[in-house]
Design an enzyme around this catalytic site. Sequence first.
Site, short mmCIF file in Angstrom:
data_model
loop_
_atom_site.label_atom_id
_atom_site.label_comp_id
_atom_site.label_asym_id
_atom_site.label_seq_id
_atom_site.Cartn_x
_atom_site.Cartn_y
_atom_site.Cartn_z
N HIS A 9 17.45 27.39 21.23
CA HIS A 9 15.82 27.21 20.72
C HIS A 9 15.35 28.46 20.80
O HIS A 9 16.09 29.65 20.94
CB HIS A 9 15.16 27.19 22.30
CG HIS A 9 15.80 27.73 23.06
ND1 HIS A 9 15.19 29.02 24.09
CD2 HIS A 9 16.64 27.76 24.35
CE1 HIS A 9 15.49 29.70 24.26
NE2 HIS A 9 16.71 28.73 25.37
N GLU A 97 20.32 23.12 29.27
CA GLU A 97 20.93 24.94 30.01
C GLU A 97 21.09 24.69 31.74
O GLU A 97 21.31 23.49 32.23
CB GLU A 97 18.91 25.39 30.48
CG GLU A 97 19.88 26.69 30.51
CD GLU A 97 21.66 27.37 29.67
OE1 GLU A 97 22.46 27.35 29.82
OE2 GLU A 97 20.56 28.23 29.08
#
Length: 208
Positions: A9, A97
């Site tokens: 990201h 994550e």
Amino acid sequence: MKQLYLMRHGQTVFNVQKLVQGRCDSPLTDTGIAQAREASAWLASRQVAFDRICTSPLGRAYNTACIAREALQEAAGRSGEAACSVPVIEVVDGLIERSYGPYEGGPQSAVTAGVWDPGETLVPEGGEGSEAVRSRMVDALTALMAPEDVRTLLAVSHGSATMQFKRAWEHAARCDQDQPLGNCCVLVFDFDEESGVFSNTKIVNLPA
């Protein structure tokens, strides 16, 4: 040969403030949006026809995937293809994550074992160990690549999760592995269906 494009990201507010993100979230900065647009333009320039676009459920990854999809739709339109030829975004929990337990939202300096790869140190405190992250990412991406009609996949994930996936396949890598995994970096892997092996062929870090 099937191909995986694994993208981190864009830069977030917590990245700038050096705060631990993990399973909590913070928005993309203006720089992060610019990074996502630049990386997406690079993807579009390769004229890859993605069969699937998948992302972590966290907002910073999902918004990066949205920017990528928009760029791919624009590129499809310029080439005379219908924008609807670009697949819709799928949210995949397995791409999330790692958890940092009680350290999330606090300063990175408080994670004495290191933020990128704390190993198994945080497990007793409710965090996710590196072995578990590695196994989860390998299982998720292997399953996403498995269908016969998926030849090329774009997946958007996170720094530590991407690192663990990369490390799982370093023995099969065909490019320099000693490279940073900056915001919106793109890792390209060949996927051998018969052996189930991912071979890293390229790591791309674009300036923004």
